[in-house]
Write an enzyme that holds these catalytic residues in place. Structure first.
Site, PDB file in Angstrom:
ATOM      1  N   LYS A   1       1.626  -3.501 -15.019  1.00  0.00           N
ATOM      2  CA  LYS A   1       2.401  -3.737 -13.799  1.00  0.00           C
ATOM      3  C   LYS A   1       1.922  -5.062 -13.203  1.00  0.00           C
ATOM      4  CE  LYS A   1       3.612  -1.426  -9.421  1.00  0.00           C
ATOM      5  NZ  LYS A   1       3.363  -0.240  -8.556  1.00  0.00           N
TER       6      LYS A   1
ATOM      7  N   SER B   1       7.490   2.379  -7.102  1.00  0.00           N
ATOM      8  CA  SER B   1       7.595   0.953  -7.305  1.00  0.00           C
ATOM      9  C   SER B   1       7.300   0.494  -8.735  1.00  0.00           C
ATOM     10  CB  SER B   1       6.618   0.244  -6.368  1.00  0.00           C
ATOM     11  OG  SER B   1       5.294   0.581  -6.721  1.00  0.00           O
TER      12      SER B   1
ATOM     13  N   SER C   1       4.418   6.061  -6.695  1.00  0.00           N
ATOM     14  CA  SER C   1       4.937   4.929  -7.477  1.00  0.00           C
ATOM     15  C   SER C   1       4.696   5.000  -8.977  1.00  0.00           C
ATOM     16  CB  SER C   1       4.355   3.611  -6.951  1.00  0.00           C
ATOM     17  OG  SER C   1       4.989   3.245  -5.757  1.00  0.00           O
TER      18      SER C   1
END
Ligand code: ZN
Lengths: 485, 476
Positions: free
Chosen positions: A78, A153, A177
């Site tokens: 990420k 997210s 997330s």
């Protein structure tokens, strides 16, 4: 079967046996990325150059018999995890050109384990969002239905795993997330106990809630990745020096005799009936294998979203103050004076959702409001934690839906923050309490959208999550369905 | 109307740890800009602070020395504001649960001893520095100082004159330096002071509106600024005006305080507990461990020196003005067994020699043991006091031991009666007129004979013996 369809443990086996090479594997992944990425858009940037160097090194070390747990395995990060010398943007314009001079501890641990980094995945800007639509670099689409969001997210990491654009991925979870996008993309996602995986080098959103965790194709891979990333880090004060077990030891074990808590507050109205049916199906399957379902109550559940949307923005408003255009990242051109430099830089550098949260956070910490908001929220947070302490005296794990609905359509909730915030309604409590949680696929809706079931365990009992997740996978074999891309 | 000033002081003291409070960077002063920095103190994304335990230890020392109650559990908090010298956009400080509270200090003022309360002592990180260049439309940022550990010591509003304020500051400064936790350098900013001042009619309980004074970088400036500000407020109040609550900067060259320009005041620091740092737990065992390392504090030492060595208050004051000086003195006094004489040598000749070179007792080329031996040589009559003065200069300059120089230069005092008698006989024979004068009752002439004898012996004649012999031999 294509190489890119394999799990981490399957790939690793083939690499170690010499059936394939890290280079071949990486080639397969980059070809796959090339084929699907323009539709999915899971990545912000690809790390091709360093990835091939890592693959070459992996092949050399395999030849020399130095084999790490992830040697040669392509893993996506990420874009909130700092990577030494490689852009780390947090999906924000304000960090567009930022290259950290350090690796996050997690990145360093993965490197040391032999992993090959494919690239940095897309996310909501500064991890603020539940749909990966607030990224400065454009939206990521759900591989199961390109008109839908992948969750957020960490939507890019979830989509990358689901679309076979990497073997596994790293995400971060502040209010769901990891677990929410894992559920919406039909993969396994774990948020470990707060303090179990180092936050050093994880760009901070809400420091008391943030935790790094893995996205994998199955529970076995989750155990393998946890073995690599978990552990005490002296560079983080909130990292906890607790022994790390071999998480693989929890695989393929029965949960006969376990008590599974079903919190009634998590099965309320508003859950999509198909989601409910799939989750209840998982519960019944576990019951059928000898576990006992008991109804429990977490009475402060109704406050979780409110508490979260005070504490997380409060911490964020302070954490994001460092993006001022002075030392690194984006700086607005030709400001007249210091104040204008701050205003222009931050106005142009941050997106709307980030600004919204900075404003909320600044407000709840302001003198005259602190007591009513931040302080009260912190007190309720303690009650939420006590709820879990009480319930875990009665059961081994808690079972809930991961999300109230399957993946929603792009743009559907973007203009309605409250609706968006409610998509994390079942995942937020684990962050507030600091306990670990996992989302495991448990079926599909009629439209073919994946559904996830969430398990929660007491602090530092990730092993139980792996055990029950693994048990569920054998009871409900993963459907051979794959996203049609 | 008669007004009473009410003053509270906030002191920031830089702690002398070798590394910063939350990272491993050096705290050394004067390095090239931005060289003592790392991602942590530069406030880069994702980095985290780790508390330097030495900082807690140093801060606890100060808390113990000022009679504070140490909070077993204390927390760091974030103080949020934007400024280019503050990389994270917040300063890590302490707010709701500081390190220590409820202390006090006894200070000596012209009116006697006075107790001044200490509200709290807390730990925090220093900010960086901005360097302005008049010829450029922008400023430079140097972050070397960012993250250097500070303690803030906040006094109660117990101070009622500029003189008391200065006495309190000197006492704090002295303790910090004595404890070895702060170098006390006010020019380099290691010891900084802000003051809150208000006036109230004498006898009134409630406080008046206060102003905050900043930018006073010496004890003298603090005193002058306070004196000015008290007069200024008095003048306004006498004229029926009102004091504006504001921050004022001391202007040293003009000798006035001026309001700080614009913005500020409106600051809302939005303090909240720093989630990146865990609660600091200071248990009794740790406190006791630290207490054991505390040196005797200046005031207690002054009192002991007076009692133990029979020194006057003034001498005790000078001798305890620094820990190194006091340690030096006590060692010399103990070794020579003549504390009063040792005090005279240390405060007199030796201090003068050091002052001439701007040196302190840490760097004294004459060891305390050497000085003690020199004093013993005077006491046992080996050398005269006059010779000793020269001897000390040479010991200081050459770094040699007293016996060595005495042997080299034959400085041993003449205590042999026969030898001295022969010298005197010669002098008497050569100066019959003076002998006659003395014998006729003009006793002043005695000094002349002493001088002649000293000259003839190169100053080495034992003065007491010389006196005795002269008196006897001059007797009619
Ligand atoms: Zn540093």
């Amino acid at each position: 079967m294509e190489l890119y369809e394999l799990t981490v443990h399957e790939l690793h086996e083939k690499l170690v046996s010499g059936e394939t090479t890290a280079r071949e594997v990486l080639d397969a992944y980059y070809r796959r990325i090339e084929a699907v990425e323009d539709r999915v858009h899971a990545y912000i940037s690809l790390m091709k150059e360093t990835a091939y160097a890592q693959a070459e090194e992996a092949d050399r070390s395999i030849r020399e018999g130095r084999i790490g747990p992830l040697t040669g395995v392509p893993i996506a990060l990420k874009d909130i995890c700092c990577t030494r010398g490689f852009p780390t943007t947090c999906a924000s314009r304000i960090l567009e050109n930022f290259r950290p001079p350090y690796d996050a501890t997690v990145v360093a641990r993965l490197r040391a384990a032999g992993a090959v980094f494919t690239g940095k995945t897309n996310m909501d800007e500064f991890a603020m969002g539940s749909s990966t639509e607030t990224s400065y670099f454009g939206v990521t689409r759900n591989p199961w239905d390109l008109e839908r969001i992948p969750g957020g997210s960490s939507g890019g990491s979830a989509a990358a795993v689901a679309a076979d654009e990497c073997a596994a991925a790293i995400g971060s979870d502040t209010g769901g997330s990891i677990r929410q996008p894992a559920a919406l993309c039909g993969v396994v996602g774990m948020k470990p106990t707060y303090g179990r995986v180092s936050r050093f080098g994880l760009v901070a959103f809400a420091s008391s809630l943030d935790q790094i965790g893995p996205f994998t194709k199955d529970v076995r891979d989750c155990a393998i990745l946890m073995n690599v990333i978990a552990g005490h880090d002296p560079r983080e004060s909130t990292s906890v020096p607790v022994e790390i077990p071999d998480y693989r030891a929890f695989l393929d074990r029965s949960v006969e005799g376990w008590k599974i808590g079903i919190p009634r507050e998590y099965f309320m109205e508003g859950i999509d009936p198909e989601v409910r049916a799939a989750v209840e199906g998982a519960a019944r399957a576990l019951e059928g294998s000898g576990a006992k379902l008991i109804e429990v109550s977490l009475p402060h559940t109704k406050y979780c979203v409110a508490v979260y949307y005070i504490i997380a923005p409060a911490e964020a408003s302070s954490n994001l103050a460092r993006y001022d255009g002075v030392r690194y990242g984006f700086r607005a051109e030709d400001p007249r004076d210091l104040l204008e430099m701050y205003k222009k830089t931050r106005s142009a550098g941050f997106g709307a959702e980030v600004k919204r949260r900075i404003i909320i956070g600044t407000y709840v910490l302001s003198s005259g409001y602190y007591e009513a908001y931040y302080k009260k929220a912190s007190q309720v947070r303690a009650l939420i934690r006590e709820d879990f302490d009480r319930v875990f005296a009665l059961c081994d794990v808690i079972l809930t839906p991961t999300t109230p609905t399957a993946a929603f359509r792009l743009g559907e909730k973007l203009d309605d923050p409250i609706q968006m915030y409610l998509s994390d309604i079942f995942t937020i409590s684990a962050n507030l309490a600091g306990i670990p949680g996992i989302s495991v696929p448990c079926g599909f809706t009629g439209e073919g959208l994946p559904v996830g079931v969430q398990f929660l365990a007491p602090h530092f009992e990730e092993g139980r999550l792996i055990q029950i997740g693994s048990a569920l996978s054998t009871l409900m074999p993963r459907e051979v369905r794959r996203p049609r891309l | 109307m008669e007004y009473e000033p009410v003053i509270g002081l906030e002191v920031h003291a830089q702690l002398l740890t070798s590394s910063k409070i939350f990272c491993a960077c050096s705290t050394a002063f004067g390095a090239p800009p931005n060289t003592n920095t790392c991602p942590v103190c530069l406030g880069m994304p994702g980095v985290l602070p780790v508390l330097n335990r030495k900082v807690v230890e140093f801060a606890v020392k100060m808390a113990l020395a000022t009679n504070c109650r140490i909070n077993t559990y204390n927390r760091f908090a974030r103080k949020n504001y934007f400024y280019p010298d503050l990389p994270k956009g917040y300063q890590i400080s302490q707010y709701a649960l500081p390190l220590a509270e409820d202390g006090h200090l006894i200070v000596e003022t012209a009116a006697g001893k006075k107790r001044i309360g200490i509200t709290r002592i807390h730990m925090e990180e220093d900010a960086g520095k901005l360097i302005h260049d008049e010829h450029n439309p922008y400023s430079y940022v140097d972050l070397n100082r960012t993250g250097v550990p500070l303690i803030e010591i906040v006094s109660e509003p117990d101070i009622h004159s500029a003189e008391e304020a200065a006495a309190y500051l000197r006492a704090l400064h002295e303790i910090l330096v004595y404890l070895g936790i702060c170098d006390g350098n006010m020019e380099e900013g290691s010891f900084r002071c802000d003051a809150n001042v208000s006036l109230r009619p004498k006898g009134q309980e409630a406080f008046g509106t206060r102003t905050e004074l900043k930018n006073m970088n010496s004890f003298r400036n603090v005193q002058r600024a306070l004196e000015y500000e008290i007069k200024r407020q008095e003048y306004i109040l006498e004229g029926g005006g009102e004091i504006v609550q504001e921050t004022r900067l001391w202007d040293d060259s003009q000798g006035v305080t001026n309001p700080m320009r614009g913005k500020e005041e409106a600051h809302d620091y939005r303090y909240f507990p720093d989630p990146d740092l865990v609660t600091v737990h200071i248990d009794e065992t740790w406190i006791e461990e630290i207490r054991k390392t505390l040196p005797e504090l200046p005031m207690a030492r002054r009192e002991r020196l007076q009692k133990e060595y029979g020194l006057p208050a003034y001498d005790a004051g000078v001798l305890t003005s620094s820990r190194a000086l006091a340690d030096y003195y006590e060692e010399a006094a103990r070794l020579c067994g003549a504390p009063k004489i040792a005090a005279n040598w240390v405060m007199g000749d030796l201090l003068k020699l050091l002052n001439e070179e701007g040196k302190t007792f840490d760097a004294c080329p004459v060891g305390a043991a050497s000085l003690a031996r020199m004093i013993r040589l005077i006491e046992d009559g080996t050398i005269s006091g006059k010779i000793a003065k020269e001897l000390l200069q040479e010991m200081y300059a050459a770094g040699k031991e007293p016996e060595e120089i005495i042997a080299e230069r034959g400085l041993v005092q003449i205590t042999d009666e026969g030898a001295l008698k022969a010298v005197i006989e010669e002098i008497l024979a050569a100066n019959p007129a003076q002998v006659a004068q003395y014998r006729a009752g003009k006793e002043k002439v005695f000094g002349f004979f002493v001088g002649q004898a000293m000259k003839a012996t190169g100053g080495k004649a034992n003065p007491r013996l010389l006196n005795d012999l002269l008196k006897r031999m001059l007797a009619p």
